[in-house]
Design a protein around this motif. Structure first.
Motif, mmCIF file in Angstrom:
data_model
loop_
_atom_site.group_PDB
_atom_site.id
_atom_site.type_symbol
_atom_site.label_atom_id
_atom_site.label_comp_id
_atom_site.label_asym_id
_atom_site.label_seq_id
_atom_site.Cartn_x
_atom_site.Cartn_y
_atom_site.Cartn_z
ATOM 1 N N MET A 203 23.759 23.301 -17.108
ATOM 2 C CA MET A 203 24.745 22.622 -16.266
ATOM 3 C C MET A 203 24.217 22.389 -14.854
ATOM 4 N N LYS A 204 23.529 23.373 -14.292
ATOM 5 C CA LYS A 204 22.983 23.196 -12.950
ATOM 6 C C LYS A 204 21.907 22.110 -12.923
ATOM 7 N N LYS A 205 21.097 22.049 -13.957
ATOM 8 C CA LYS A 205 20.084 21.003 -14.037
ATOM 9 C C LYS A 205 20.730 19.629 -14.118
ATOM 10 N N TYR A 206 21.788 19.499 -14.941
ATOM 11 C CA TYR A 206 22.479 18.218 -15.061
ATOM 12 C C TYR A 206 23.167 17.842 -13.749
ATOM 13 N N GLU A 207 23.812 18.822 -13.091
ATOM 14 C CA GLU A 207 24.459 18.554 -11.812
ATOM 15 C C GLU A 207 23.433 18.139 -10.758
ATOM 16 N N PHE A 208 22.250 18.746 -10.793
ATOM 17 C CA PHE A 208 21.200 18.375 -9.846
ATOM 18 C C PHE A 208 20.784 16.924 -10.053
ATOM 19 N N ASP A 209 20.644 16.508 -11.319
ATOM 20 C CA ASP A 209 20.279 15.120 -11.605
ATOM 21 C C ASP A 209 21.357 14.156 -11.135
ATOM 22 N N ILE A 210 22.625 14.529 -11.342
ATOM 23 C CA ILE A 210 23.718 13.643 -10.932
ATOM 24 C C ILE A 210 23.782 13.528 -9.409
ATOM 25 N N GLU A 211 23.637 14.662 -8.717
ATOM 26 C CA GLU A 211 23.754 14.650 -7.259
ATOM 27 C C GLU A 211 22.559 13.992 -6.583
ATOM 28 N N ASN A 212 21.402 14.004 -7.231
ATOM 29 C CA ASN A 212 20.191 13.480 -6.603
ATOM 30 C C ASN A 212 19.725 12.163 -7.212
ATOM 31 N N LYS A 213 20.564 11.541 -8.027
ATOM 32 C CA LYS A 213 20.174 10.237 -8.546
ATOM 33 C C LYS A 213 20.212 9.205 -7.428
ATOM 34 N N VAL A 214 19.436 8.146 -7.583
ATOM 35 C CA VAL A 214 19.351 7.102 -6.569
ATOM 36 C C VAL A 214 19.728 5.774 -7.204
ATOM 37 N N SER A 215 20.056 4.816 -6.376
ATOM 38 C CA SER A 215 20.415 3.495 -6.865
ATOM 39 C C SER A 215 19.165 2.709 -7.229
ATOM 40 N N ALA B 9 15.546 29.655 -7.987
ATOM 41 C CA ALA B 9 16.712 30.095 -7.229
ATOM 42 C C ALA B 9 16.480 29.885 -5.741
ATOM 43 N N ARG B 10 17.502 29.411 -5.058
ATOM 44 C CA ARG B 10 17.401 29.182 -3.618
ATOM 45 C C ARG B 10 17.195 30.506 -2.889
ATOM 46 N N ASN B 11 16.474 30.463 -1.798
ATOM 47 C CA ASN B 11 16.225 31.667 -0.995
ATOM 48 C C ASN B 11 17.552 32.299 -0.567
ATOM 49 N N ALA C 118 -1.176 9.905 -26.165
ATOM 50 C CA ALA C 118 -1.959 9.083 -25.245
ATOM 51 C C ALA C 118 -1.072 8.284 -24.301
ATOM 52 N N ALA C 119 0.156 8.003 -24.697
ATOM 53 C CA ALA C 119 1.064 7.205 -23.873
ATOM 54 C C ALA C 119 2.143 8.050 -23.209
ATOM 55 N N LEU C 120 2.051 9.377 -23.300
ATOM 56 C CA LEU C 120 3.084 10.265 -22.776
ATOM 57 C C LEU C 120 2.747 10.713 -21.361
ATOM 58 N N VAL C 121 3.717 10.585 -20.458
ATOM 59 C CA VAL C 121 3.584 11.048 -19.077
ATOM 60 C C VAL C 121 4.722 12.032 -18.814
ATOM 61 N N GLU C 122 4.383 13.289 -18.533
ATOM 62 C CA GLU C 122 5.382 14.305 -18.220
ATOM 63 C C GLU C 122 5.400 14.529 -16.709
ATOM 64 N N VAL C 123 6.576 14.376 -16.130
ATOM 65 C CA VAL C 123 6.745 14.502 -14.686
ATOM 66 C C VAL C 123 7.418 15.839 -14.398
ATOM 67 N N GLY C 124 6.675 16.757 -13.824
ATOM 68 C CA GLY C 124 7.232 18.051 -13.465
ATOM 69 C C GLY C 124 7.955 17.999 -12.130
ATOM 70 N N MET C 125 9.107 18.660 -12.072
ATOM 71 C CA MET C 125 9.897 18.657 -10.842
ATOM 72 C C MET C 125 10.589 19.994 -10.682
ATOM 73 N N VAL C 126 10.624 20.496 -9.467
ATOM 74 C CA VAL C 126 11.260 21.772 -9.162
ATOM 75 C C VAL C 126 12.716 21.512 -8.782
ATOM 76 N N TYR C 127 13.629 22.165 -9.509
ATOM 77 C CA TYR C 127 15.065 22.080 -9.237
ATOM 78 C C TYR C 127 15.465 23.350 -8.473
ATOM 79 N N THR C 128 15.807 23.209 -7.219
ATOM 80 C CA THR C 128 16.238 24.355 -6.422
ATOM 81 C C THR C 128 17.740 24.533 -6.600
ATOM 82 N N ILE C 129 18.125 25.634 -7.247
ATOM 83 C CA ILE C 129 19.534 25.876 -7.584
ATOM 84 C C ILE C 129 20.112 26.905 -6.618
#
Length: 570
Positions: A293-305, A525-527, A559-570
């Motif tokens: 849920m926190k990961k999904y909320e992070f995506d919703i709150e940080n999505k861009v137009s 986890a946030r500091n 060969a066509a796969l690109v994985e984008v790693g991103m840190v979610y600070t909860i």
């Protein structure tokens, strides 16, 4: 080992065993009642229960936990609602199971009353068997025990399947063994885990008394939780008064709390094992649900137009797999920020499971735009049933591109779609079917791929139907992935120049190549976070690294796969 065949298959084997077993123990019960003490039927009167409670002491109070074992197993019938209908369970329990149990227990009580004090310690059921039926009893009891365990195993499958739908459990492989009866599932990982736990309990406790105490705690805990939740259903879902809900909770909760207190007295004798398992699984469920849920909320709150995207475009089509259905996901904006270039055509793909065995091909794809038409950014929501193999096909991406082509063609007749609203989607028909899409894109020059990524296997899917299913694949043989080249048909007087140009750009992008972009989350986890929050996030990351990949990530060419790693600070 028989679980993988499904309830509808092994039911033909187990049903006769259950029927013979019930008839056998009821016949022995009638024999003991008539032969030992016919007056034992008077004990059905609630007056004896009142006398027991009135003269209660510490020793008798502890025995209440053992009384719960009389109903052990019968509650598993109601946990199998996904495998049998409510009507069949009601009829079976009222007309067969309950009378048989009553007669069997009455026969054992009659035997005990006649032999009281002669045998210091014995098993009531086996000792009450007549001499000429003991060998049959041993064989039938072994088979009946296997059937009883099967009921608990299938109930566990149903519960885990519901937890997966609620995002409260890590990804595991779920095999739907029937495309007609919803809810009949088989989970291989859980099946073998239950075997290990059962063996560990048997080897660890050495005797049945400790297992009985743990079983009693499990039964009364389930009953108490069900009563609490049912009171909420009465007040919130049925919209009854709080007084009726409170009366229900107090009446049934009183008796269950009384039995629970009796089981707590036996905590150190074996009930502790159940509490330990409960804490373990609750921690897993809490951590996975909280992290998801926190990961999904992070995506919703940080999505861009879509206007935020730059104009640096490279040839080809980019498939971006995401859970959100509006806006640009956070991991993709992170990717563009560090590498300011993206493909000529972008397709945001989201997968949404449906509570159906199969979703018709003409209702599977929802297509829409992200931003203005000039951006060439589309959104595709793929709806699939639990028996559909969404990526176990050789032309999945081609189906999406066909659907987008049909969407562009249909958009020509709907001028309101030119000013696209975010979140507005259109259902498109099956590619290649009769309709407006017949002139959009045409696959030609099919060839066989020899790359290692062109081989797929049905066993790689997270959710599938049993191999014996009528509509499911009948073999596990590898499937070759076809390469499809697209061309536009000859000029059509009904097609506008703008539509033809957009379709041509889609064709050119497909010819230039395809890339698949997946987001890899790393929760931190946030500091200043407390210990509990850090522990939950740590457990979630541990489960995420060791669980199965989501179904849409399977069979993607490496060969066509690109994985984008991103840190979610909860």
């Amino acid at each position: 080992m028989l679980q993988r065949y499904g309830t509808d298959k092994i039911g033909f084997l187990f049903a006769p065993i259950v029927t013979v077993w019930l008839l056998f123990i009821s016949g022995v019960g009638v024999y003991n009642i008539l032969h030992c003490n016919p007056d034992i039927l008077h004990a059905i009167s609630p007056a004896y229960m009142y006398r027991f409670v009135r003269n209660i002491n510490k020793h008798n109070w502890r025995s209440l936990g053992s009384i719960l074992l009389c109903i052990a197993g019968s509650e598993a019938m109601f946990a199998n609602l996904g495998h049998f209908s409510k009507k069949s369970i009601k009829i079976t329990f009222v007309c067969c199971v309950y009378p048989v149990l009553l007669i069997s227990y009455a026969g054992q009580a009659a035997f005990i009353s006649k032999n009281w004090g002669t045998i210091p310690d014995f098993n009531h059921l086996s000792s009450s068997m007549p001499d000429h039926t003991r060998h049959a009893f041993v064989v039938l009891s072994l088979f009946a025990s296997a059937v009883g365990s099967q009921a608990s195993i299938t109930a566990s499958f149903s519960i885990i399947n519901q937890l997966l739908a609620l995002k409260c459990f890590p990804q595991v492989k779920v095999v739907h063994t029937s495309d007609k009866i919803h809810g009949q599932v088989y989970i291989p990982d859980l099946n073998w885990l239950l075997m290990v736990l059962s063996l560990s309990v048997t080897v660890g406790f050495h005797k049945v008394d400790a297992i009985g105490y743990a079983t009693g705690m499990a039964i009364v805990s389930g009953m108490l939780v069900t009563t609490c939740l049912m009171s909420l259903v009465i007040s919130l879902y049925w919209e009854k008064s709080l007084f009726i809900s409170a009366c229900f909770l107090i009446f049934f909760g009183f008796f269950e709390a009384m039995y629970l207190s009796a089981c707590i007295w036996n905590f150190h004798r074996g009930a502790w094992y159940l509490v330990m398992l409960s804490v373990l699984f609750l921690t897993i469920m809490l951590a996975w649900h909280y992290g998801s849920m926190k990961k999904y909320e992070f995506d919703i709150e940080n999505k861009v137009s879509s206007e935020w995207l730059t104009d640096s475009r490279v040839p080809g089509i980019g498939f971006i797999y995401t859970d959100i259905v509006t806006g640009v996901p956070a991991f993709f904006s992170h990717f563009i920020t560090n590498l300011p270039a993206f493909h000529q055509v972008l397709i945001f793909v989201s997968f949404k499971p449906q509570p159906l065995p199969y979703v018709p091909s003409d209702q599977r794809f929802l297509i829409g735009r992200v931003g203005h038409k000039d951006y060439k950014i589309y959104r595709c929501i793929v709806r699939y049933g639990y028996c559909d193999h969404i990526r176990d096909t050789d032309d999945f991406e081609e189906q999406i591109i066909h659907s987008i082509g049909e969407f562009i063609s249909l958009e020509e007749k709907d001028f309101k779609s030119i000013t696209f609203e975010e979140g507005k989607m259109t259902i498109v028909g099956k590619p290649g079917s009769e309709g407006n899409a017949a002139y959009a894109l045409i696959p030609v020059n099919n060839s066989m791929s020899t790359a290692s990524s062109s081989w797929t296997s049905k066993e790689n899917t997270n959710t599938s139907c049993h191999p014996g299913s009528e509509k499911g694949p009948s073999t596990n043989a590898p499937v070759r992935r076809k390469k499809v080249r697209f061309v536009l048909p000859p000029e059509s007087p009904k097609m506008q120049a703008s539509v033809r140009d957009e379709l041509q750009q889609l064709v050119d992008a497909r010819e230039s190549g395809t890339a698949y972009i997946l987001g890899q989350s790393h929760l931190v986890a946030r500091n200043g976070s407390n210990f509990v929050k850090r522990l939950v996030i740590t457990v979630y990351m541990l489960l995420d690294r060791n669980s199965r990949e989501p179904p849409f990530a399977l069979n993607i060419p490496h060969a066509a796969l690109v994985e984008v790693g991103m840190v979610y600070t909860i």
